[in-house]
Design a protein around this motif. Structure first.
Motif, mmCIF file in Angstrom:
data_model
loop_
_atom_site.group_PDB
_atom_site.id
_atom_site.type_symbol
_atom_site.label_atom_id
_atom_site.label_comp_id
_atom_site.label_asym_id
_atom_site.label_seq_id
_atom_site.Cartn_x
_atom_site.Cartn_y
_atom_site.Cartn_z
ATOM 1 N N THR A 21 57.639 45.283 49.928
ATOM 2 C CA THR A 21 58.990 45.233 50.486
ATOM 3 C C THR A 21 59.519 43.814 50.561
ATOM 4 O OG1 THR A 21 58.533 47.230 51.791
ATOM 5 C CG2 THR A 21 60.400 45.877 52.474
ATOM 6 N N LEU A 22 58.650 42.869 50.887
ATOM 7 C CA LEU A 22 59.074 41.472 50.975
ATOM 8 C C LEU A 22 59.190 40.810 49.608
ATOM 9 C CD1 LEU A 22 57.012 40.122 54.027
ATOM 10 C CD2 LEU A 22 59.382 40.922 53.999
ATOM 11 N N GLY A 23 58.728 41.492 48.570
ATOM 12 C CA GLY A 23 58.736 40.889 47.250
ATOM 13 C C GLY A 23 57.818 39.690 47.178
ATOM 14 N N ALA A 24 56.657 39.807 47.833
ATOM 15 C CA ALA A 24 55.706 38.698 47.909
ATOM 16 C C ALA A 24 54.312 39.188 47.523
ATOM 17 C CB ALA A 24 55.698 38.114 49.317
ATOM 18 N N PRO A 25 54.098 39.494 46.235
ATOM 19 C CA PRO A 25 52.808 40.058 45.821
ATOM 20 C C PRO A 25 51.630 39.125 46.035
ATOM 21 C CG PRO A 25 54.110 39.410 43.926
ATOM 22 C CD PRO A 25 55.021 39.324 45.107
ATOM 23 N N ASP A 26 51.867 37.838 46.107
ATOM 24 C CA ASP A 26 50.774 36.881 46.253
ATOM 25 C C ASP A 26 50.647 36.342 47.674
ATOM 26 O OD1 ASP A 26 50.214 37.063 43.493
ATOM 27 O OD2 ASP A 26 51.811 35.611 43.066
ATOM 28 N N ALA A 27 51.272 37.022 48.639
ATOM 29 C CA ALA A 27 51.193 36.562 50.026
ATOM 30 C C ALA A 27 49.753 36.609 50.517
ATOM 31 C CB ALA A 27 52.074 37.430 50.921
ATOM 32 N N GLY A 28 49.467 35.782 51.516
ATOM 33 C CA GLY A 28 48.126 35.730 52.088
ATOM 34 C C GLY A 28 47.799 36.982 52.872
ATOM 35 N N PRO A 29 46.655 36.980 53.540
ATOM 36 C CA PRO A 29 46.226 38.183 54.263
ATOM 37 C C PRO A 29 47.130 38.535 55.432
ATOM 38 C CG PRO A 29 44.811 36.314 54.784
ATOM 39 C CD PRO A 29 45.679 35.882 53.643
ATOM 40 N N LEU A 30 47.207 39.822 55.701
ATOM 41 C CA LEU A 30 47.910 40.324 56.878
ATOM 42 C C LEU A 30 46.932 40.216 58.045
ATOM 43 C CD1 LEU A 30 50.600 41.832 57.757
ATOM 44 C CD2 LEU A 30 49.253 43.935 57.562
ATOM 45 N N ALA A 31 47.166 39.238 58.921
ATOM 46 C CA ALA A 31 46.217 38.940 59.989
ATOM 47 C C ALA A 31 46.755 39.366 61.341
ATOM 48 C CB ALA A 31 45.919 37.441 60.004
#
Length: 333
Positions: A21-31
């Motif tokens: 949804t955010l258009g951020a496929p390379d985002a870091g971990p969901l912490a």
């Protein structure tokens, strides 16, 4: 709030939806983000930009404290107002629902519970009272259009009698031995219910512990899970409970030099530009705030003793519950 360091997604399925949804496929971990009190709270970083994600716990219904989208709608409705709220970036109604918002810098500290210099505490509390004045100056009707865009309605206003009825039910759910003097306090409150004033948008849990600061600058009013429309004195009375550490023996601390409840009321009225109908009957609302806190603490202690939520710290609460009830009774008798 403090991030828990991790190299893995706390919830892989949710993380995939957030990244998409955010258009951020390379985002870091969901912490997991400590400090969130409603639903589940996470943080995710993409190219150095952090976002906070609030989500309904898996298997839970999006009602009450877990209705995170309801929180997102009031934040969106307040965008552009002179109230520090984080900007909502995205929301997803698919179960379990979630929304993402800006990460606000700073920390939300409650002086009677957490170390904070007295002068800093004083400045922040007076500033917070001014923030509350600006929040209450926002006409509730102005929020209606944005809520309707989301298929939601503005809540019906709650008057003082409604508030008392709601929290009386909570208090009655607490075993009598854990709430000495509560019957007398509830009777005194019921015998002197003030007439309502013009309703405002109420936060429901307004205090320094829910207002983030970077230095002396407020950056975000958070934890909107019980917002509604009601009497402005409800927020004022609740905020005032946290001016006196002696109301929290064993769990809090007295902090000489904090603003009094009258000091906060004066800063509030100056910010709002009028008394907002809050001058009369304020002692009743201060007593109501103490009763609410006692009821919440009694409820939490009951859950611990019944094994529904193991937390030995709750065993420190009986003296505080008694002190809150005694102080409330003194205010209305």
């Amino acid at each position: 709030m403090t991030q828990i360091a991790t190299s893995r997604d706390a919830d892989p399925a949710l993380a995939a939806r957030v990244r998409r949804t955010l258009g951020a496929p390379d985002a870091g971990p969901l912490a997991v983000l400590e400090g969130g009190r409603s639903g589940l709270t996470y943080v995710i970083s993409d190219r150095g930009t952090r976002r906070v994600v609030k989500a309904v716990p898996p298997g839970s219904k999006a009602v009450g404290r877990n209705d995170v989208l309801r929180q997102s709608y009031v934040l969106s409705a307040l965008a552009g107002r002179d109230v520090p709220v984080p900007r909502v970036i995205a929301r997803d109604a698919e179960e379990p629902a979630w929304f993402a918002m800006e990460f606000a810098e700073g920390a939300a500290l409650e002086p009677v519970f957490e170390p904070l210099p007295v002068e800093t505490s004083r400045r922040r509390m007076v500033t917070a009272a001014a923030v509350l004045g600006r929040l209450h100056a926002v006409p509730p009707a102005d929020l209606g259009p944005r809520l309707r865009e989301a298929g939601r309605k503005l809540p019906a206003p709650a008057d003082p009698a409604d508030e008392l009825e709601r929290w009386t039910r909570t208090m009655h759910a607490v075993p009598e031995e854990l709430r000495p003097g509560s019957a007398e306090l509830l009777a005194a409150l019921a015998a002197n219910v003030p007439p309502p004033v013009a309703p405002v948008l109420v936060h429901g849990d307004f205090r320094l512990g829910n207002l983030m600061f970077a230095g002396d600058a407020p950056t975000a009013l958070v934890d909107w899970e019980i917002w509604g429309v009601g009497d402005p004195r409800v927020d004022l009375g609740w905020f005032g409970v946290f001016t006196d550490g002696e109301l929290f023996p064993g769990v809090g601390r007295a902090v000489p030099g904090l603003p009094s409840e009258d000091d906060l009321d004066a800063a509030y009225r100056e910010s709002r530009g009028c008394d907002g109908g809050t001058a009369g009957d304020i002692a009743w609302f201060r007593a109501l705030g103490r009763m609410k806190m006692a009821a919440i603490m009694g409820h939490n202690l009951r859950r611990h003793r019944e094994g529904r939520h193991h937390d030995p710290v709750q065993e420190q609460l009986p003296p505080t519950i008694a002190a809150l009830i005694a102080s409330g009774l003194e205010l209305v008798t």
